[in-house]
Design a protein around this motif. Structure first.
Motif, PDB file in Angstrom:
ATOM      1  N   VAL A   3     -10.878  54.359  -0.338  1.00  0.00           N
ATOM      2  CA  VAL A   3      -9.565  54.434   0.299  1.00  0.00           C
ATOM      3  C   VAL A   3      -8.541  53.882  -0.673  1.00  0.00           C
ATOM      4  CG1 VAL A   3      -8.145  53.644   2.220  1.00  0.00           C
ATOM      5  CG2 VAL A   3     -10.552  54.242   2.604  1.00  0.00           C
ATOM      6  N   THR A   4      -7.430  54.601  -0.844  1.00  0.00           N
ATOM      7  CA  THR A   4      -6.394  54.193  -1.780  1.00  0.00           C
ATOM      8  C   THR A   4      -5.328  53.369  -1.069  1.00  0.00           C
ATOM      9  OG1 THR A   4      -6.723  56.188  -3.082  1.00  0.00           O
ATOM     10  CG2 THR A   4      -4.646  54.997  -3.412  1.00  0.00           C
ATOM     11  N   VAL A   5      -4.948  52.276  -1.698  1.00  0.00           N
ATOM     12  CA  VAL A   5      -3.852  51.450  -1.200  1.00  0.00           C
ATOM     13  C   VAL A   5      -2.592  51.876  -1.950  1.00  0.00           C
ATOM     14  CG1 VAL A   5      -2.939  49.120  -0.917  1.00  0.00           C
ATOM     15  CG2 VAL A   5      -5.400  49.527  -0.694  1.00  0.00           C
ATOM     16  N   GLU A   6      -1.632  52.409  -1.218  1.00  0.00           N
ATOM     17  CA  GLU A   6      -0.394  52.902  -1.825  1.00  0.00           C
ATOM     18  C   GLU A   6       0.684  51.820  -1.739  1.00  0.00           C
ATOM     19  OE1 GLU A   6       2.941  56.445  -1.131  1.00  0.00           O
ATOM     20  OE2 GLU A   6       1.033  56.456  -0.030  1.00  0.00           O
ATOM     21  N   THR A   7       1.326  51.570  -2.864  1.00  0.00           N
ATOM     22  CA  THR A   7       2.414  50.601  -2.890  1.00  0.00           C
ATOM     23  C   THR A   7       3.715  51.290  -2.501  1.00  0.00           C
ATOM     24  OG1 THR A   7       1.367  49.293  -4.626  1.00  0.00           O
ATOM     25  CG2 THR A   7       3.730  49.000  -4.330  1.00  0.00           C
ATOM     26  N   LEU A   8       4.400  50.746  -1.506  1.00  0.00           N
ATOM     27  CA  LEU A   8       5.687  51.276  -1.075  1.00  0.00           C
ATOM     28  C   LEU A   8       6.786  50.449  -1.734  1.00  0.00           C
ATOM     29  CD1 LEU A   8       4.828  51.975   2.681  1.00  0.00           C
ATOM     30  CD2 LEU A   8       4.615  53.485   0.701  1.00  0.00           C
ATOM     31  N   GLU A   9       7.617  49.755  -0.963  1.00  0.00           N
ATOM     32  CA  GLU A   9       8.656  48.922  -1.569  1.00  0.00           C
ATOM     33  C   GLU A   9       8.374  47.455  -1.294  1.00  0.00           C
ATOM     34  OE1 GLU A   9      11.925  49.121   2.086  1.00  0.00           O
ATOM     35  OE2 GLU A   9      12.400  49.956   0.123  1.00  0.00           O
ATOM     36  N   ASN A  10       8.730  46.619  -2.265  1.00  0.00           N
ATOM     37  CA  ASN A  10       8.521  45.166  -2.156  1.00  0.00           C
ATOM     38  C   ASN A  10       7.071  44.859  -1.803  1.00  0.00           C
ATOM     39  OD1 ASN A  10      11.258  44.781  -2.752  1.00  0.00           O
ATOM     40  ND2 ASN A  10      11.829  44.935  -0.597  1.00  0.00           N
ATOM     41  N   VAL A  15      -2.138  52.237   3.788  1.00  0.00           N
ATOM     42  CA  VAL A  15      -3.548  52.623   3.734  1.00  0.00           C
ATOM     43  C   VAL A  15      -3.784  53.688   4.800  1.00  0.00           C
ATOM     44  CG1 VAL A  15      -5.900  51.886   4.237  1.00  0.00           C
ATOM     45  CG2 VAL A  15      -4.424  50.452   2.830  1.00  0.00           C
ATOM     46  N   VAL A  16      -4.391  54.799   4.396  1.00  0.00           N
ATOM     47  CA  VAL A  16      -4.721  55.872   5.343  1.00  0.00           C
ATOM     48  C   VAL A  16      -6.212  55.818   5.631  1.00  0.00           C
ATOM     49  CG1 VAL A  16      -4.794  58.361   5.750  1.00  0.00           C
ATOM     50  CG2 VAL A  16      -2.854  57.350   4.513  1.00  0.00           C
ATOM     51  N   ILE A 108       0.727  50.727   7.768  1.00  0.00           N
ATOM     52  CA  ILE A 108       1.702  50.159   6.831  1.00  0.00           C
ATOM     53  C   ILE A 108       1.748  48.652   7.092  1.00  0.00           C
ATOM     54  CG2 ILE A 108       4.124  50.029   6.144  1.00  0.00           C
ATOM     55  CD1 ILE A 108       2.652  53.225   7.584  1.00  0.00           C
ATOM     56  N   TYR A 109       1.434  47.910   6.066  1.00  0.00           N
ATOM     57  CA  TYR A 109       1.381  46.464   6.231  1.00  0.00           C
ATOM     58  C   TYR A 109       2.121  45.771   5.084  1.00  0.00           C
ATOM     59  CZ  TYR A 109      -2.233  46.323   2.578  1.00  0.00           C
ATOM     60  OH  TYR A 109      -2.919  46.423   1.393  1.00  0.00           O
ATOM     61  N   GLU A 110       2.364  44.490   5.258  1.00  0.00           N
ATOM     62  CA  GLU A 110       2.941  43.672   4.197  1.00  0.00           C
ATOM     63  C   GLU A 110       1.861  42.759   3.637  1.00  0.00           C
ATOM     64  OE1 GLU A 110       7.503  42.659   4.738  1.00  0.00           O
ATOM     65  OE2 GLU A 110       6.402  42.120   6.545  1.00  0.00           O
ATOM     66  N   THR A 111       1.796  42.724   2.341  1.00  0.00           N
ATOM     67  CA  THR A 111       0.832  41.849   1.687  1.00  0.00           C
ATOM     68  C   THR A 111       1.494  40.511   1.368  1.00  0.00           C
ATOM     69  OG1 THR A 111      -0.738  41.675  -0.154  1.00  0.00           O
ATOM     70  CG2 THR A 111       1.415  42.610  -0.652  1.00  0.00           C
ATOM     71  N   TYR A 112       0.679  39.512   1.116  1.00  0.00           N
ATOM     72  CA  TYR A 112       1.224  38.221   0.687  1.00  0.00           C
ATOM     73  C   TYR A 112       1.748  38.344  -0.742  1.00  0.00           C
ATOM     74  CZ  TYR A 112      -0.687  35.682   4.686  1.00  0.00           C
ATOM     75  OH  TYR A 112      -0.954  35.225   5.953  1.00  0.00           O
ATOM     76  N   PRO A 113       2.839  37.661  -1.047  1.00  0.00           N
ATOM     77  CA  PRO A 113       3.360  37.716  -2.423  1.00  0.00           C
ATOM     78  C   PRO A 113       2.459  36.956  -3.384  1.00  0.00           C
ATOM     79  CG  PRO A 113       4.583  36.097  -1.144  1.00  0.00           C
ATOM     80  CD  PRO A 113       3.664  36.799  -0.180  1.00  0.00           C
ATOM     81  N   ASP A 114       2.468  37.375  -4.620  1.00  0.00           N
ATOM     82  CA  ASP A 114       1.760  36.625  -5.668  1.00  0.00           C
ATOM     83  C   ASP A 114       2.663  35.482  -6.116  1.00  0.00           C
ATOM     84  OD1 ASP A 114      -0.551  38.219  -5.739  1.00  0.00           O
ATOM     85  OD2 ASP A 114       0.495  39.720  -6.961  1.00  0.00           O
ATOM     86  N   ILE A 115       2.196  34.270  -5.914  1.00  0.00           N
ATOM     87  CA  ILE A 115       3.009  33.095  -6.235  1.00  0.00           C
ATOM     88  C   ILE A 115       2.300  32.257  -7.284  1.00  0.00           C
ATOM     89  CG2 ILE A 115       4.102  31.009  -5.309  1.00  0.00           C
ATOM     90  CD1 ILE A 115       4.083  32.357  -2.564  1.00  0.00           C
TER      91      ILE A 115
END
Length: 434
Positions: A3-10, A15-16, A108-115
């Motif tokens: 399954v491919t994780v597609e990057t949208l904005e920010n 994921v489909v 469509i989800y939000e991931t945690y930022p890389d800090i």
């Protein structure tokens, strides 16, 4: 199938997932049979309605629930297999692609930022300090004396520091105005409770005397109807009383809770209490300074869902505060957008601090938590009862634990940063909101 994780904005990702119609139909049939056994249909005994009839009545809803459950399960499986760092699922979109084999859904989800923690030695932070000595103890005792002031009636002219009881009636251009009159109104001269011209007009008056006083209301006066206007007040004095403060003696010490009336013990207790409050305010200011410096030094995208939830929480918290103050908040519109900026700061620190704590082993120790609880309890008559209450339920230790972690972070950052110390007077510290 990968399954491919597609990057949208920010921070948004897509994921489909696919769910076979065979699995959907099997699960739907299974749920329909369960439903058949428990539903009641007119004309049939409980559990005896034809499956076809049950399907007509409940099939669409059951299939929709099955689709949601199976798609969510598939997404959870993908998330686990690919170690997705899901902060929040913000929407689910069924795809309109025609397929006889599978049903496809986009999560469509939000991931945690890389800090990444930056160079703390580059931070410049002002650290405040404040001391409590004999002068501060004397000032506090003086305040405590004033809180226990007695007023004794005197037959002389009113002067600063006296309490007067008056009638007054104000007129603008000869016409009384709303809020401009009162009967038997008490106030202490020289404390700024009334406008300066009004207070000045009361000085020198004896009991039973009256006087007309001209008062100019400031342009920025809170009463808009009278702001910038001139009023004439007729003031009649009914009572003049001078202040009598208690002596700092055994009786005064006993009134402050020192059973044997020892004044030295009282001073020690006052110093301990004042030192505790000063420390709390100093710690709060220094913590704010450290948090502001950390936030300014780290820039990263924030999960919008987190910010929205925090802003809503802050809005609800504000409404509760208004309600506690006696305001009717049923129809009170307090948009969460008002709190977005504050919410962003809180969310950012909520993401940043755990990383700083984990990477530098700044977690609270049992000894630190016990010390904070003991400090809380020290201001109560039965301190052990308070300590026992905290440790009777682990959830009650969340507050003290967070304070200990915050203290560790502040100390750690001060140890790395470029720190400039600033000494604040007792009045400056006590005059700050913390």
């Amino acid at each position: 199938m990968s399954v491919t994780v597609e990057t949208l904005e920010n921070l948004e990702r897509k994921v489909v997932v696919s769910v076979s119609w065979l699995a959907i139909n099997e699960a739907t049939d299974k749920e329909l049979k369960k439903t058949q056994k428990r539903v009641k249909v007119d004309g049939f005994r409980p559990g005896k309605a034809p499956l076809k009839m049950v399907a007509q009545m409940y099939g669409a809803n059951i299939q929709n629930n099955v689709l949601n459950d199976l798609a969510q399960a598939e997404f959870n499986k993908v998330a686990q297999e690919q170690n997705l760092r899901i902060a929040a699922v913000i929407r689910i979109e069924p795809l309109e692609e025609e397929s006889q084999d599978a049903f496809k859904v986009a999560f469509i989800y939000e991931t945690y930022p890389d800090i990444k923690i930056g160079d703390l030695s580059a931070l410049e932070i002002e650290k405040v300090i404040s001391e409590v000595g004999d002068k501060e103890v004397d000032n506090t005792i003086e305040i405590l004396r004033k809180q226990r002031t007695r007023f004794n009636r005197v037959e002389r002219e009113a002067q600063d520091g006296d309490r007067v009881i008056i009638d007054f009636e104000g007129k603008i251009d000869g016409v009384p105005f709303e809020g401009g009159s009162s009967k038997n109104y008490p106030f202490v001269l020289g404390q700024g409770q009334m406008l300066p011209e009004f207070e000045k007009g009361c000085l020198g008056l004896k009991e039973g005397e009256s006087k007309d006083v001209e008062v100019n209301f400031p342009e920025d006066y809170h009463g808009k109807d009278v702001a910038g206007k001139t009023a004439v007040f007729t003031i009649t004095v009914h009572n003049v009383a001078e202040a009598e403060l208690p002596e700092v003696d055994a009786n005064f010490a006993k009134a402050l809770g020192i059973e044997d009336g020892d004044v030295a013990k009282m001073r020690a207790e006052v110093k301990k209490n004042v030192s505790r409050e000063v420390k709390r305010r100093v710690d709060a200011q220094n913590a704010d300074a450290v948090m502001a410096a950390l936030r300014q030094a780290h820039t990263f995208d924030l999960p919008k869902a987190f910010v929205q939830d925090e802003a809503q929480r802050l809005a609800e918290e504000m409404k509760q505060q208004f309600e506690q103050q006696g305001l009717d908040v049923k129809n009170f519109d307090l948009p969460a957008d008002m709190f977005t900026e504050r919410a962003q700061e809180r969310v950012a620190l909520g993401l940043l601090l755990p990383i700083l704590v984990e990477e530098n082993n700044l977690k609270a120790t049992d000894e630190q938590v016990k010390a904070i609880v003991s400090e809380f309890a020290d201001s109560y008559e039965d301190s052990q009862e308070v300590i026992d209450w905290y440790f009777a339920d682990p959830s009650r230790l969340a507050g003290p634990t967070n304070l200990a972690v915050e203290a560790n972070v502040v100390e750690f950052v001060f140890g790395k940063a470029k720190v400039t110390e600033k000494t604040l007077s007792f009045d400056e510290i006590m005059g700050t909101d913390a």
